[in-house]
Scaffold this motif. Sequence first.
Motif, PDB file in Angstrom:
ATOM      1  N   ASP A 229      49.130  36.834  36.039  1.00  0.00           N
ATOM      2  CA  ASP A 229      48.317  36.510  34.849  1.00  0.00           C
ATOM      3  C   ASP A 229      47.416  35.307  35.163  1.00  0.00           C
ATOM      4  O   ASP A 229      46.208  35.322  34.881  1.00  0.00           O
ATOM      5  CB  ASP A 229      49.255  36.205  33.666  1.00  0.00           C
ATOM      6  CG  ASP A 229      48.509  35.936  32.357  1.00  0.00           C
ATOM      7  OD1 ASP A 229      47.383  36.466  32.196  1.00  0.00           O
ATOM      8  OD2 ASP A 229      49.045  35.207  31.503  1.00  0.00           O
TER       9      ASP A 229
ATOM     10  N   HIS B  44      43.353  34.897  35.233  1.00  0.00           N
ATOM     11  CA  HIS B  44      42.573  33.859  34.545  1.00  0.00           C
ATOM     12  C   HIS B  44      41.568  33.236  35.514  1.00  0.00           C
ATOM     13  O   HIS B  44      40.403  33.050  35.185  1.00  0.00           O
ATOM     14  CB  HIS B  44      43.493  32.765  34.000  1.00  0.00           C
ATOM     15  CG  HIS B  44      44.445  33.245  32.947  1.00  0.00           C
ATOM     16  ND1 HIS B  44      45.566  32.552  32.573  1.00  0.00           N
ATOM     17  CD2 HIS B  44      44.447  34.374  32.197  1.00  0.00           C
ATOM     18  CE1 HIS B  44      46.212  33.222  31.634  1.00  0.00           C
ATOM     19  NE2 HIS B  44      45.554  34.345  31.394  1.00  0.00           N
TER      20      HIS B  44
ATOM     21  N   HIS C  92      41.461  41.166  30.787  1.00  0.00           N
ATOM     22  CA  HIS C  92      42.192  40.767  29.589  1.00  0.00           C
ATOM     23  C   HIS C  92      41.790  41.613  28.378  1.00  0.00           C
ATOM     24  O   HIS C  92      42.635  41.953  27.552  1.00  0.00           O
ATOM     25  CB  HIS C  92      41.986  39.278  29.312  1.00  0.00           C
ATOM     26  CG  HIS C  92      43.015  38.417  29.966  1.00  0.00           C
ATOM     27  ND1 HIS C  92      43.100  38.281  31.323  1.00  0.00           N
ATOM     28  CD2 HIS C  92      44.044  37.691  29.442  1.00  0.00           C
ATOM     29  CE1 HIS C  92      44.122  37.481  31.609  1.00  0.00           C
ATOM     30  NE2 HIS C  92      44.715  37.114  30.485  1.00  0.00           N
TER      31      HIS C  92
ATOM     32  N   HIS D 192      52.344  40.797  28.915  1.00  0.00           N
ATOM     33  CA  HIS D 192      50.953  40.384  29.134  1.00  0.00           C
ATOM     34  C   HIS D 192      50.580  40.343  30.623  1.00  0.00           C
ATOM     35  O   HIS D 192      49.562  40.891  31.033  1.00  0.00           O
ATOM     36  CB  HIS D 192      50.769  39.010  28.478  1.00  0.00           C
ATOM     37  CG  HIS D 192      49.429  38.401  28.655  1.00  0.00           C
ATOM     38  ND1 HIS D 192      48.327  38.792  27.916  1.00  0.00           N
ATOM     39  CD2 HIS D 192      48.991  37.432  29.495  1.00  0.00           C
ATOM     40  CE1 HIS D 192      47.286  38.078  28.300  1.00  0.00           C
ATOM     41  NE2 HIS D 192      47.655  37.243  29.252  1.00  0.00           N
TER      42      HIS D 192
ATOM     43  N   ASN E 208      47.951  42.974  32.651  1.00  0.00           N
ATOM     44  CA  ASN E 208      46.804  42.413  33.380  1.00  0.00           C
ATOM     45  C   ASN E 208      46.859  42.788  34.860  1.00  0.00           C
ATOM     46  O   ASN E 208      45.844  43.152  35.461  1.00  0.00           O
ATOM     47  CB  ASN E 208      46.794  40.882  33.265  1.00  0.00           C
ATOM     48  CG  ASN E 208      46.356  40.416  31.904  1.00  0.00           C
ATOM     49  OD1 ASN E 208      45.591  41.109  31.229  1.00  0.00           O
ATOM     50  ND2 ASN E 208      46.829  39.273  31.485  1.00  0.00           N
TER      51      ASN E 208
HETATM   52 ZN    ZN Z   1      46.430  35.961  30.318  1.00  0.00          ZN
END
Ligand code: ZN
Length: 387
Positions: A195, A199, A264, A278, A282
Amino acid sequence: MLTMYNLKMPRAVYSGENAMDNITEILKTANVKKVAMFTDRGIEGAGLFELPKKAVEAAGVEYYVLDDLPAEPSYQAVQKMIDQFKVDGADIIVACGGGSVMDAAKLASVLVTDAYGVKQLLDTPKIAQKCVPIILIPTTAGTGAEVTPNAIVGVPEKEVKIGIVNDNMIADYVILDARMIKNLPRKIAAATGVDALCHAVECYTSNKANPLSDTFALHAADLIINNIIAACDDKEAMEAKTMMQIAAFYAGLAITASGTTAVHALSYPLGGKYHIAHGVSNAMLLVPVMHFNEPVIRERLADVYDRACKDEVKTAKTVEEKSAWVISTMEKIVAHLEIPTSLKEFNVPEDDLDWLVEAGMQQQRLLVNNMREVTPEDARAIYLSVM
Ligand SMILES: [Zn+2]
Ligand SMILES: NC(=O)c1ccc[n+]([C@@H]2O[C@H](COP(=O)([O-])OP(=O)(O)OC[C@H]3O[C@@H](n4cnc5c(N)ncnc54)[C@H](O)[C@@H]3O)[C@@H](O)[C@H]2O)c1
């Protein structure tokens, strides 16, 4: 790229050995009388809550614990926790947990009011005002929630997850104590670490990318690419784990100054309807979206190569070769960490494809950041590739 940009940050960040001890001093200096401690049962079960609890106790202040929060909570579950918090009150919130706990605490910090609740913030996030300061202690590395102005909640009636964004939710204090992630189970370390990689790479290849976000996004991508495997595989690799904790924080800073993109955006319906974690949703979309974006982001991916690929294995000459290395490295990381890459593992029927495309396309808040325009046909092809 943006021509005007800014970076909003917490008031203070404490990192390194025994960072937790700073809590005692913060509480004393702020003359705090009563603390609300937010966490969840997983954190307590892992024995992680003892350290922040001791640091609060050392300040000699009254405190109580709110821990009734499921992972990736709905807005109703968060509101329930906040309602309890409003009854008991506090001068400050100390939240110890992953993104789920930290997001709940961030929402609580702006919701000591009967004028509106979490439900209203889904539609009008800008009305939220800071009511109580917060100290955030991440236990995953991670969402970067300790530094972003975002809080993400499930909306069961729409089967999606929605990000509430308001600068008033930026933490006042952040504690990055590596002891919190020392025994992070491999599966959680893998998903949350990827994750953070998303980002970093999404923010670096976003329409909102700018010199401030680039600094943090690029550094985070480098740290994650070079530390995530050791941090997940080797229990004793404290150096790699510490680097992951800092990288997740940097990647969160990059979100604050830039914004994530189609990975996302298309991931939110997968969390909302099928409750896929999550980081996992992703990770599943990262490589397909990067392949889709590659023609317009290859120079930016080449920067990641220049920064992250170690000299001894640096053989790529062209921008195309460099960007191919970055995408294949991300693919290898996801495969090595055994993160599921197919929706079949979650029993998602192909019949749901139309719904997925529609729900994914509604995430315009993030899709507008994607450098290559995503049409409904594109979203369909991307979802199909992971079916
Ligand atoms: Zn995230
Ligand atoms: N606010 C933001 O900027 C932001 C960014 C990305 C994701 N998110 C949100 O954060 C949530 C996910 O957060 P997360 O990935 O950190 O996981 P999480 O907070 O949902 O935690 C997952 C599980 O891991 C356990 N856990 C956490 N740390 C542990 C540790 N050190 N040892 C043992 N168990 C541990 C928890 O108890 C929980 O059961 C999602 O709701 C996601 O949408 C928020």
